[in-house]
Motif scaffolding. Sequence first.
Motif, PDB file in Angstrom:
ATOM      1  N   GLU A  45     -18.656   2.528 -21.463  1.00 42.80           N
ATOM      2  CA  GLU A  45     -18.889   3.579 -22.209  1.00 42.80           C
ATOM      3  C   GLU A  45     -17.330   3.826 -23.614  1.00 42.80           C
ATOM      4  O   GLU A  45     -18.567   4.633 -24.544  1.00 42.80           O
ATOM      5  CB  GLU A  45     -17.151   3.845 -21.139  1.00 42.80           C
ATOM      6  CG  GLU A  45     -16.431   5.454 -20.957  1.00 42.80           C
ATOM      7  CD  GLU A  45     -15.237   5.107 -19.653  1.00 42.80           C
ATOM      8  OE1 GLU A  45     -15.420   4.861 -19.209  1.00 42.80           O
ATOM      9  OE2 GLU A  45     -13.673   5.853 -20.434  1.00 42.80           O
ATOM     10  N   GLY A  46     -16.557   3.014 -23.830  1.00 44.18           N
ATOM     11  CA  GLY A  46     -16.127   2.995 -24.902  1.00 44.18           C
ATOM     12  C   GLY A  46     -15.878   1.330 -25.665  1.00 44.18           C
ATOM     13  O   GLY A  46     -15.150   1.248 -23.829  1.00 44.18           O
ATOM     14  N   GLU A  51     -11.807  -4.927 -27.050  1.00 41.94           N
ATOM     15  CA  GLU A  51     -13.249  -4.361 -28.212  1.00 41.94           C
ATOM     16  C   GLU A  51     -12.465  -3.957 -30.153  1.00 41.94           C
ATOM     17  O   GLU A  51     -13.291  -4.287 -30.408  1.00 41.94           O
ATOM     18  CB  GLU A  51     -14.126  -3.048 -27.351  1.00 41.94           C
ATOM     19  CG  GLU A  51     -14.087  -3.614 -26.339  1.00 41.94           C
ATOM     20  CD  GLU A  51     -13.370  -4.487 -25.163  1.00 41.94           C
ATOM     21  OE1 GLU A  51     -12.858  -3.488 -24.832  1.00 41.94           O
ATOM     22  OE2 GLU A  51     -13.862  -5.004 -23.602  1.00 41.94           O
ATOM     23  N   PHE A  58     -17.497  -5.395 -24.609  1.00 34.72           N
ATOM     24  CA  PHE A  58     -16.904  -5.836 -23.295  1.00 34.72           C
ATOM     25  C   PHE A  58     -16.398  -7.956 -23.745  1.00 34.72           C
ATOM     26  O   PHE A  58     -17.000  -8.003 -23.279  1.00 34.72           O
ATOM     27  CB  PHE A  58     -17.924  -6.125 -22.522  1.00 34.72           C
ATOM     28  CG  PHE A  58     -18.392  -4.554 -22.000  1.00 34.72           C
ATOM     29  CD1 PHE A  58     -17.215  -4.740 -20.512  1.00 34.72           C
ATOM     30  CD2 PHE A  58     -19.770  -4.250 -21.845  1.00 34.72           C
ATOM     31  CE1 PHE A  58     -18.108  -2.501 -20.090  1.00 34.72           C
ATOM     32  CE2 PHE A  58     -19.733  -2.325 -21.307  1.00 34.72           C
ATOM     33  CZ  PHE A  58     -19.155  -2.365 -20.392  1.00 34.72           C
ATOM     34  N   ASN A  84     -22.143   1.213 -25.738  1.00 32.14           N
ATOM     35  CA  ASN A  84     -20.865   1.918 -25.645  1.00 32.14           C
ATOM     36  C   ASN A  84     -21.630   4.129 -25.850  1.00 32.14           C
ATOM     37  O   ASN A  84     -22.452   3.783 -27.081  1.00 32.14           O
ATOM     38  CB  ASN A  84     -19.434   2.169 -26.073  1.00 32.14           C
ATOM     39  CG  ASN A  84     -19.420   0.778 -25.657  1.00 32.14           C
ATOM     40  OD1 ASN A  84     -19.260   0.762 -24.161  1.00 32.14           O
ATOM     41  ND2 ASN A  84     -18.546  -0.506 -25.541  1.00 32.14           N
ATOM     42  N   HIS A 157     -19.328   1.441 -13.285  1.00 30.48           N
ATOM     43  CA  HIS A 157     -18.735   0.902 -14.052  1.00 30.48           C
ATOM     44  C   HIS A 157     -18.111  -0.995 -13.899  1.00 30.48           C
ATOM     45  O   HIS A 157     -17.717  -0.952 -12.743  1.00 30.48           O
ATOM     46  CB  HIS A 157     -17.883   1.443 -15.006  1.00 30.48           C
ATOM     47  CG  HIS A 157     -17.501   0.850 -16.633  1.00 30.48           C
ATOM     48  ND1 HIS A 157     -16.381  -0.210 -16.830  1.00 30.48           N
ATOM     49  CD2 HIS A 157     -17.437   0.809 -17.618  1.00 30.48           C
ATOM     50  CE1 HIS A 157     -16.257   0.030 -18.680  1.00 30.48           C
ATOM     51  NE2 HIS A 157     -16.827   0.454 -18.776  1.00 30.48           N
TER      52      HIS A 157
HETATM   53  N1  URA Z   1     -15.620  -0.615 -20.818  1.00 32.13           N
HETATM   54  C1  URA Z   1     -16.733  -0.591 -21.759  1.00 32.13           C
HETATM   55  O1  URA Z   1     -16.925   0.591 -21.093  1.00 32.13           O
HETATM   56  N2  URA Z   1     -16.835  -0.965 -22.416  1.00 32.13           N
HETATM   57  C2  URA Z   1     -16.516  -1.860 -23.677  1.00 32.13           C
HETATM   58  O2  URA Z   1     -17.376  -2.150 -24.401  1.00 32.13           O
HETATM   59  C3  URA Z   1     -15.439  -2.505 -22.896  1.00 32.13           C
HETATM   60  C4  URA Z   1     -15.021  -2.055 -21.796  1.00 32.13           C
END
Ligand code: URA
Length: 214
Positions: A45-46, A51, A58, A84, A157
């Motif tokens: 996702e992001g 991060e 992640f 992401n 996720h």
């Molecule tokens: N969750 C995500 O979707 N991406 C990341 O980089 C970290 C946590």
Amino acid sequence: MSAEETISKIAEDVSVCTKCALHESRKKSVPGDGPATAEIMFIGEGPGFHENEQGHPFVGASGKFLDQLLAQADVTREDVFIANVVKCRPPGNRDPLPDELTACDVYLEAQIEAINPSIVVTLGRFSMNKFFPGAKISAVHGQMQKVGGRFVIPMFHPAAALHQAALKPSILGDFAKLPDQLNEARIALGKPAIVRRRKLEEAPDEKSQQMSLF
Ligand code: URA
Ligand code: SF4
């Protein structure tokens, strides 16, 4: 430009990008990590808190769980590319907004084109929606489908599975199917199958078990 050079150039462009409001609050952009030759690409996702601090995808709690999931699939981080849908952290980990997803998609598209993976694994609903708009993750998770010149597998996720224990067996099971799906995808794409590391290690064992039947 080689795929590796393209991937580095995208990371440079992302680090100075101001195409959406997420650049205002980012500490470090998180373009994604992994070899430009990866056969499997994961799309989350992001960036979250950690991060955004470190500039790598992640690396927080869901990252620890992702490492366990990768082990289920018999791969390590060095084998795969992890990116992401948005490269800068949405404040307070809110969902990315439609205009942010649209603005950042050019980078993701450029990464997919440069890496040209046999399989894309989407983690969560935002990356799933990019390939399968309107799909229900509970109905389609783990199912590999051809999209253009590659295969896409939607998965839960890792953070969702961390918060909802009931999802854990599903996500573990989906990752365990990945090596066979990769071979299926490679064969369909006209590439040779890959012999699994673990299978090779297990082989003597299987043999001795067979022998002991006699
Ligand atoms: N969750 C995500 O979707 N991406 C990341 O980089 C970290 C946590
Ligand atoms: Fe640019 Fe993407 Fe960051 Fe928005 S999230 S500023 S589009 S790199």
